[in-house]
Write a protein that holds these residues in place. Structure first.
Motif, PDB file in Angstrom:
ATOM      1  N   ASP A   1      -4.719  -2.088  -2.100  1.00  0.00           N
ATOM      2  CA  ASP A   1      -4.963  -1.051  -1.073  1.00  0.00           C
ATOM      3  C   ASP A   1      -4.091  -1.245   0.158  1.00  0.00           C
ATOM      4  O   ASP A   1      -3.723  -0.276   0.820  1.00  0.00           O
ATOM      5  N   LEU A   2      -3.816  -2.486   0.483  1.00  0.00           N
ATOM      6  CA  LEU A   2      -2.995  -2.789   1.667  1.00  0.00           C
ATOM      7  C   LEU A   2      -1.960  -3.834   1.277  1.00  0.00           C
ATOM      8  O   LEU A   2      -2.312  -4.906   0.763  1.00  0.00           O
ATOM      9  N   LEU A   3      -0.687  -3.503   1.492  1.00  0.00           N
ATOM     10  CA  LEU A   3       0.429  -4.387   1.141  1.00  0.00           C
ATOM     11  C   LEU A   3       1.245  -4.639   2.402  1.00  0.00           C
ATOM     12  O   LEU A   3       1.605  -3.686   3.105  1.00  0.00           O
TER      13      LEU A   3
ATOM     14  N   ASN B   1      -3.623   6.367  -1.980  1.00  0.00           N
ATOM     15  CA  ASN B   1      -4.046   6.278  -0.569  1.00  0.00           C
ATOM     16  C   ASN B   1      -3.807   4.895   0.039  1.00  0.00           C
ATOM     17  O   ASN B   1      -4.351   4.582   1.107  1.00  0.00           O
ATOM     18  N   GLY B   2      -3.028   4.064  -0.644  1.00  0.00           N
ATOM     19  CA  GLY B   2      -2.759   2.727  -0.129  1.00  0.00           C
ATOM     20  C   GLY B   2      -1.791   2.755   1.056  1.00  0.00           C
ATOM     21  O   GLY B   2      -1.090   3.745   1.293  1.00  0.00           O
ATOM     22  N   VAL B   3      -1.772   1.639   1.777  1.00  0.00           N
ATOM     23  CA  VAL B   3      -0.968   1.520   2.997  1.00  0.00           C
ATOM     24  C   VAL B   3       0.001   0.345   2.835  1.00  0.00           C
ATOM     25  O   VAL B   3      -0.394  -0.723   2.356  1.00  0.00           O
TER      26      VAL B   3
ATOM     27  N   LEU C   1       3.215   2.707   6.418  1.00  0.00           N
ATOM     28  CA  LEU C   1       3.649   3.795   5.545  1.00  0.00           C
ATOM     29  C   LEU C   1       2.531   4.205   4.581  1.00  0.00           C
ATOM     30  O   LEU C   1       1.797   3.348   4.070  1.00  0.00           O
ATOM     31  N   PHE C   2       2.444   5.510   4.342  1.00  0.00           N
ATOM     32  CA  PHE C   2       1.443   6.069   3.424  1.00  0.00           C
ATOM     33  C   PHE C   2       2.199   6.782   2.296  1.00  0.00           C
ATOM     34  O   PHE C   2       2.296   8.016   2.277  1.00  0.00           O
ATOM     35  N   PRO C   3       2.732   6.041   1.336  1.00  0.00           N
ATOM     36  CA  PRO C   3       3.612   6.669   0.326  1.00  0.00           C
ATOM     37  C   PRO C   3       2.872   7.309  -0.844  1.00  0.00           C
ATOM     38  O   PRO C   3       3.498   7.940  -1.686  1.00  0.00           O
ATOM     39  N   LYS C   4       1.547   7.116  -0.909  1.00  0.00           N
ATOM     40  CA  LYS C   4       0.789   7.691  -2.042  1.00  0.00           C
ATOM     41  C   LYS C   4      -0.415   8.471  -1.525  1.00  0.00           C
ATOM     42  O   LYS C   4      -1.504   8.381  -2.079  1.00  0.00           O
ATOM     43  N   GLY C   5      -0.194   9.210  -0.432  1.00  0.00           N
ATOM     44  CA  GLY C   5      -1.300   9.936   0.178  1.00  0.00           C
ATOM     45  C   GLY C   5      -2.067   9.015   1.121  1.00  0.00           C
ATOM     46  O   GLY C   5      -1.735   7.833   1.278  1.00  0.00           O
TER      47      GLY C   5
END
Ligand SMILES: C[S@@+](CC[C@H](N)C(=O)[O-])C[C@H]1O[C@@H](n2cnc3c(N)ncnc32)[C@H](O)[C@@H]1O
Length: 213
Positions: A119-121, A146-148, A188-192
């Motif tokens: 979820d968070l990277l 929805n990951g960040v 960054l929100f690359p997947k929504g």
């Protein structure tokens, strides 16, 4: 918007390059309550500890993984075993049951995570354009919907540092928040993104100001 600022945190005198982002990272984690957090590049632990602290204080149950060779790289310089030992001692004392330290390259650690499970990277390894682009490309499949992704050093210029080049490309495509201080942090929100982030992304300038001091 349910965002809370826990301002009393991190009054310690840690002056490491990441220290200016600890308040934001702490508040972010309390807000988004990730199930899984992976950090690529932990070194002595400034960023990792701030996120673990949020997990512990909030009783969030987040699984926190730190991946590093704990040897250093050409930008940080190479260092001895005492850095890993310091991190290990600290997490054993403060964050038992929350953390896993993975001593390996980022590439070797990929197999330990299923696709769309993170979820968070946080990407904070070697900072050439090629290296950070490789880390982003190889780990993106691991990011959950929805990951960040956090990128450190987006404001750093000079030599062969190239995070800012990747960041400039990505922020022209995906929703983001960014900070210029402490060498810069990109979010960054690359997947929504969760609906709860809509207002925050729309107010990114005011957000930047709130955390810059
Ligand atoms: C900039 S430091 C991390 C700083 C840390 N996030 C903090 O809060 O102070 C980068 C770290 O990434 C590690 N590193 C760089 N490239 C790596 C790779 N491909 N695999 C594993 N570790 C790597 C280095 O050993 C170094 O400890």
């Amino acid at each position: 918007m349910n965002w809370t600022q826990y301002n009393d945190k991190f009054l310690s005198n840690d002056t490491g390059g990441w220290s200016g982002h600890r308040r934001f990272a702490y508040d972010l984690v309390r807000f988004m309550k990730p199930r899984t957090f992976v950090e690529l590049g932990t070194a002595a632990g400034t960023s990792f500890f701030s996120i673990c602290e949020a997990v512990k204080d909030g009783g969030l149950g987040t699984k926190c993984f730190a991946v590093d060779t704990w040897k250093g790289d050409p930008h940080t310089g190479y260092y001895g075993d005492h850095i890993y030992q310091g991190v290990s001692d600290h997490v054993n004392r403060e964050f038992q049951g929350i953390t896993t330290l993975i001593i390996s390259t980022f590439d070797e650690a990929l197999d330990k995570f299923t696709d769309e499970s993170v979820d968070l990277l946080h990407i904070d390894g070697y900072h050439t354009y090629d290296a950070v682009s490789h880390d982003y490309t190889t780990w993106l499949p691991k990011l959950a919907p929805n990951g960040v992704i956090l990128f450190h050093d987006i404001a750093l210029r000079g030599g062969d540092v190239g995070v800012y080049r990747l960041w400039d490309d990505l922020k022209s495509v995906f929703p983001y928040i960014e900070f210029d201080h402490s060498f810069g942090l990109g979010v960054l929100f690359p997947k929504g993104h969760m609906e709860a982030f809509t207002e925050i992304i729309a107010q990114k300038e005011s957000f930047k100001n709130q955390y810059s001091t």
